[in-house]
Design a protein around this motif. Structure first.
Motif, mmCIF file in Angstrom:
data_model
loop_
_atom_site.group_PDB
_atom_site.id
_atom_site.type_symbol
_atom_site.label_atom_id
_atom_site.label_comp_id
_atom_site.label_asym_id
_atom_site.label_seq_id
_atom_site.Cartn_x
_atom_site.Cartn_y
_atom_site.Cartn_z
ATOM 1 N N THR A 1 0.516 -1.370 0.126
ATOM 2 C CA THR A 1 0.421 0.296 0.076
ATOM 3 C C THR A 1 0.726 1.165 -0.017
ATOM 4 O OG1 THR A 1 -1.959 -1.030 0.908
ATOM 5 C CG2 THR A 1 -1.612 1.606 1.466
ATOM 6 N N ASP A 2 0.226 2.377 -0.761
ATOM 7 C CA ASP A 2 1.424 3.587 -1.046
ATOM 8 C C ASP A 2 1.237 4.076 -0.113
ATOM 9 O OD1 ASP A 2 2.714 5.602 -1.284
ATOM 10 O OD2 ASP A 2 2.008 5.860 -3.960
ATOM 11 N N TRP A 3 2.023 4.278 1.187
ATOM 12 C CA TRP A 3 2.124 5.681 2.196
ATOM 13 C C TRP A 3 1.394 6.787 1.873
ATOM 14 C CZ3 TRP A 3 6.349 3.334 1.376
ATOM 15 C CH2 TRP A 3 7.355 4.094 0.422
ATOM 16 N N ARG A 4 1.745 7.330 0.580
ATOM 17 C CA ARG A 4 1.081 8.768 0.439
ATOM 18 C C ARG A 4 -0.009 8.691 -0.055
ATOM 19 N NH1 ARG A 4 6.410 8.151 -3.269
ATOM 20 N NH2 ARG A 4 5.418 6.017 -3.833
ATOM 21 N N VAL A 5 -1.402 7.910 -0.614
ATOM 22 C CA VAL A 5 -2.439 8.300 0.118
ATOM 23 C C VAL A 5 -3.143 8.500 0.947
ATOM 24 C CG1 VAL A 5 -2.570 6.286 -2.026
ATOM 25 C CG2 VAL A 5 -3.185 5.020 -0.493
ATOM 26 N N PHE A 6 -2.473 8.132 2.030
ATOM 27 C CA PHE A 6 -2.694 8.580 3.682
ATOM 28 C C PHE A 6 -2.881 9.949 3.748
ATOM 29 C CE2 PHE A 6 -0.566 4.255 4.810
ATOM 30 C CZ PHE A 6 -1.738 3.725 4.804
ATOM 31 N N PRO A 7 -3.481 10.499 4.745
ATOM 32 C CA PRO A 7 -3.410 11.892 5.464
ATOM 33 C C PRO A 7 -1.979 12.551 4.883
ATOM 34 C CG PRO A 7 -4.899 11.201 6.881
ATOM 35 C CD PRO A 7 -4.316 9.948 6.112
ATOM 36 N N HIS A 8 -1.893 13.975 4.434
ATOM 37 C CA HIS A 8 -0.784 14.095 4.723
ATOM 38 C C HIS A 8 0.510 13.401 4.468
ATOM 39 C CE1 HIS A 8 -2.140 17.681 6.974
ATOM 40 N NE2 HIS A 8 -3.027 16.887 8.199
ATOM 41 N N GLY A 9 0.258 12.466 2.788
ATOM 42 C CA GLY A 9 1.244 11.622 2.503
ATOM 43 C C GLY A 9 1.872 11.527 2.834
ATOM 44 N N GLY A 10 1.146 10.787 4.727
ATOM 45 C CA GLY A 10 1.669 9.762 4.736
ATOM 46 C C GLY A 10 2.569 10.327 6.440
ATOM 47 N N VAL A 11 2.367 10.980 6.080
ATOM 48 C CA VAL A 11 2.743 11.894 7.293
ATOM 49 C C VAL A 11 2.627 12.077 8.633
ATOM 50 C CG1 VAL A 11 4.313 13.861 8.421
ATOM 51 C CG2 VAL A 11 5.100 13.219 6.030
ATOM 52 N N VAL A 12 2.869 11.637 9.920
ATOM 53 C CA VAL A 12 2.050 12.155 10.875
ATOM 54 C C VAL A 12 2.319 12.501 12.124
ATOM 55 C CG1 VAL A 12 3.413 10.072 11.849
ATOM 56 C CG2 VAL A 12 0.709 9.925 12.162
ATOM 57 N N ASN A 13 4.160 13.327 11.928
ATOM 58 C CA ASN A 13 3.908 13.897 13.115
ATOM 59 C C ASN A 13 5.099 14.714 12.242
ATOM 60 O OD1 ASN A 13 5.612 11.809 14.386
ATOM 61 N ND2 ASN A 13 3.957 11.338 15.430
ATOM 62 N N ARG A 14 6.180 15.791 13.244
ATOM 63 C CA ARG A 14 7.026 16.734 12.768
ATOM 64 C C ARG A 14 7.998 16.584 14.111
ATOM 65 N NH1 ARG A 14 2.644 18.870 9.436
ATOM 66 N NH2 ARG A 14 3.891 18.659 7.319
ATOM 67 N N THR A 15 9.025 16.495 13.968
ATOM 68 C CA THR A 15 9.972 17.400 14.782
ATOM 69 C C THR A 15 11.197 18.019 14.560
ATOM 70 O OG1 THR A 15 10.904 17.408 16.980
ATOM 71 C CG2 THR A 15 11.079 15.488 15.514
ATOM 72 N N PRO A 16 11.693 19.378 14.818
ATOM 73 C CA PRO A 16 12.828 19.984 14.173
ATOM 74 C C PRO A 16 14.067 19.625 14.481
ATOM 75 C CG PRO A 16 11.865 21.168 15.476
ATOM 76 C CD PRO A 16 11.137 20.391 15.347
ATOM 77 N N PHE A 17 15.537 19.067 14.217
ATOM 78 C CA PHE A 17 16.574 18.985 14.709
ATOM 79 C C PHE A 17 17.490 20.068 15.457
ATOM 80 C CE2 PHE A 17 16.337 14.926 13.025
ATOM 81 C CZ PHE A 17 17.323 14.365 13.429
ATOM 82 N N ILE A 18 17.349 20.057 16.451
ATOM 83 C CA ILE A 18 18.024 21.096 17.165
ATOM 84 C C ILE A 18 19.718 20.888 17.564
ATOM 85 C CG2 ILE A 18 16.042 21.985 17.575
ATOM 86 C CD1 ILE A 18 17.179 20.059 20.265
ATOM 87 N N ILE A 19 20.006 21.593 18.429
ATOM 88 C CA ILE A 19 20.894 21.152 19.188
ATOM 89 C C ILE A 19 21.287 21.534 20.793
ATOM 90 C CG2 ILE A 19 24.250 22.171 20.429
ATOM 91 C CD1 ILE A 19 23.484 23.805 16.869
ATOM 92 N N VAL A 20 21.702 20.644 21.760
ATOM 93 C CA VAL A 20 21.812 20.285 23.725
ATOM 94 C C VAL A 20 23.246 20.858 23.203
ATOM 95 C CG1 VAL A 20 21.105 19.536 25.407
ATOM 96 C CG2 VAL A 20 19.698 19.316 23.137
ATOM 97 N N THR A 21 23.268 21.816 24.744
ATOM 98 C CA THR A 21 25.123 22.180 25.141
ATOM 99 C C THR A 21 24.380 21.819 26.816
ATOM 100 O OG1 THR A 21 24.777 24.554 25.935
ATOM 101 C CG2 THR A 21 24.685 24.454 23.317
ATOM 102 N N ARG A 22 26.064 21.735 26.684
ATOM 103 C CA ARG A 22 25.709 21.705 28.286
ATOM 104 C C ARG A 22 25.187 22.852 29.329
ATOM 105 N NH1 ARG A 22 25.850 16.674 28.938
ATOM 106 N NH2 ARG A 22 27.455 15.170 28.466
ATOM 107 N N PRO A 23 24.896 22.578 30.281
ATOM 108 C CA PRO A 23 24.260 23.823 31.424
ATOM 109 C C PRO A 23 24.813 25.073 31.361
ATOM 110 C CG PRO A 23 23.410 21.653 32.781
ATOM 111 C CD PRO A 23 24.729 21.494 31.042
#
Length: 334
Positions: free
Chosen positions: A111-133
């Motif tokens: 089954t082509d996942w792109r037929v699902f809502p939002h082209g199959g994408v269910v959630n998102r999150t950006p890439f970030i940096i974590v430093t020492r306190p």
């Protein structure tokens, strides 16, 4: 990467357990049914504590049946490898589309996942940096990670979908705002010269960082919101929004279970499920659920993989031809 014999053994054990459960739960209303979901590492908490219980309650109310979930979560590449070798996932939620393409090309997911809502994408999150306190190294952007005296903790591109997203973020943060491919390559090289510690998934690499390894961690924003992290979160001015795809693993879906599996798939894009994803730190595909959420940091110039030409093109141009063919040999020669 997992060795095939171990994967096959796990698949056989799990399949046997599910078969035993099926033998005691066959029948109509008032009985139990099993649904098997595999996903990439950072999904474990939201699925086990949020999505699975909510869907179980919904199905019980509407059908009078209890749904018992079996969930398995690891690096996206590991999960995909396990499914290819016979693991009984009926639904897979993967870090990126390349792993979905592997399942499609092996005729495991027809089954082509792109037929699902939002082209199959269910959630998102950006890439970030974590430093020492306190951010003692004064990190403000990916560019700062290429400087001297920085040690980076980074997921492993051989097993982690998050690692591939991170490479696109590290490269695209130069080209999307208008920098040249040469400048992007130089930044990628500088960053990877400073990668000192790696692990097989985003969740595992967070554990390394919290154990004291490295000056900075590159990871999903969600990893810093699902539970407090021992560090300071830095939002680069330009970074990628990772988009996570849902795949129906047709090979493992019987005619008896199709109604349940398809109902679960529909539920993932419901307002109820999307609110649960937001509660656990993911950004919803429904933008109005993200607006006004003070937990989500501001990114001046966010971009997606589509801005880099889509996954097949971006992987070939950036991961294969730049990171793997140029950057990695230079780093390993030192």
């Amino acid at each position: 990467m997992s060795q095939p014999p171990k994967v096959l053994l796990i698949a056989v054990i799990v399949a046997g357990a599910l078969l035993a459960g099926a033998c005691t739960s066959a029948g109509g209303a008032g009985t139990s049914r099993t649904l098997t979901v595999y996903g990439f590492s950072i999904l474990g908490e939201v699925m086990n504590k949020g999505i699975f219980p909510a869907f179980t309650d919904l199905w019980q109310r509407e059908h009078g049946q209890r749904v018992e979930f079996f969930g398995a979560f690891a690096g996206s590449g590991i999960v995909t490898h396990q499914i290819l070798f016979g693991a009984p996932a009926q639904v897979a939620i993967l870090s990126h589309e390349l792993d979905a393409l592997r399942l499609r090309d092996a005729h495991v997911a027809r089954t082509d996942w792109r037929v699902f809502p939002h082209g199959g994408v269910v959630n998102r999150t950006p890439f970030i940096i974590v430093t020492r306190p306190g951010n003692p190294k004064h990190i403000r952007d990916f560019h700062d990670l290429a400087g001297q005296g920085i040690s980076i903790t980074h997921p492993d591109p051989l097993t982690s979908g998050g690692a591939l997203w991170a490479i696109l973020a590290e490269y695209g943060s130069v080209t999307i705002p208008g920098g040249t491919p040469e400048q992007a390559r130089a930044q990628l090289l500088g960053i990877w010269r400073n990668v000192r510690y790696q692990a097989g998934s985003a969740r595992a690499v967070r554990t390394q960082f919290e154990a004291g390894f490295g000056d900075v961690l590159i990871t999903y924003e969600q990893e810093t919101l699902s539970r407090p992290i021992k560090g300071m979160v830095v939002y680069p001015p330009s970074t990628i929004l990772s988009e996570h795809v849902v795949v129906l693993v047709d090979r493992n879906v019987s005619a008896r279970d199709r109604d349940l599996v398809e109902a679960f798939l529909r539920y993932l894009w419901s307002a109820d499920a999307q609110r649960i994803f937001v509660k656990f730190g993911f950004r919803s595909v429904d933008e109005h659920l993200n607006r006004g959420n003070e937990r989500f940091g501001t990114i001046a110039r966010p971009f997606t993989v589509a801005d880099l030409g889509g996954w097949p093109a971006a992987y070939a141009a950036i991961v294969e031809r730049v990171w793997k063919a140029q950057v990695l040999p230079e780093v390993q020669s030192r």
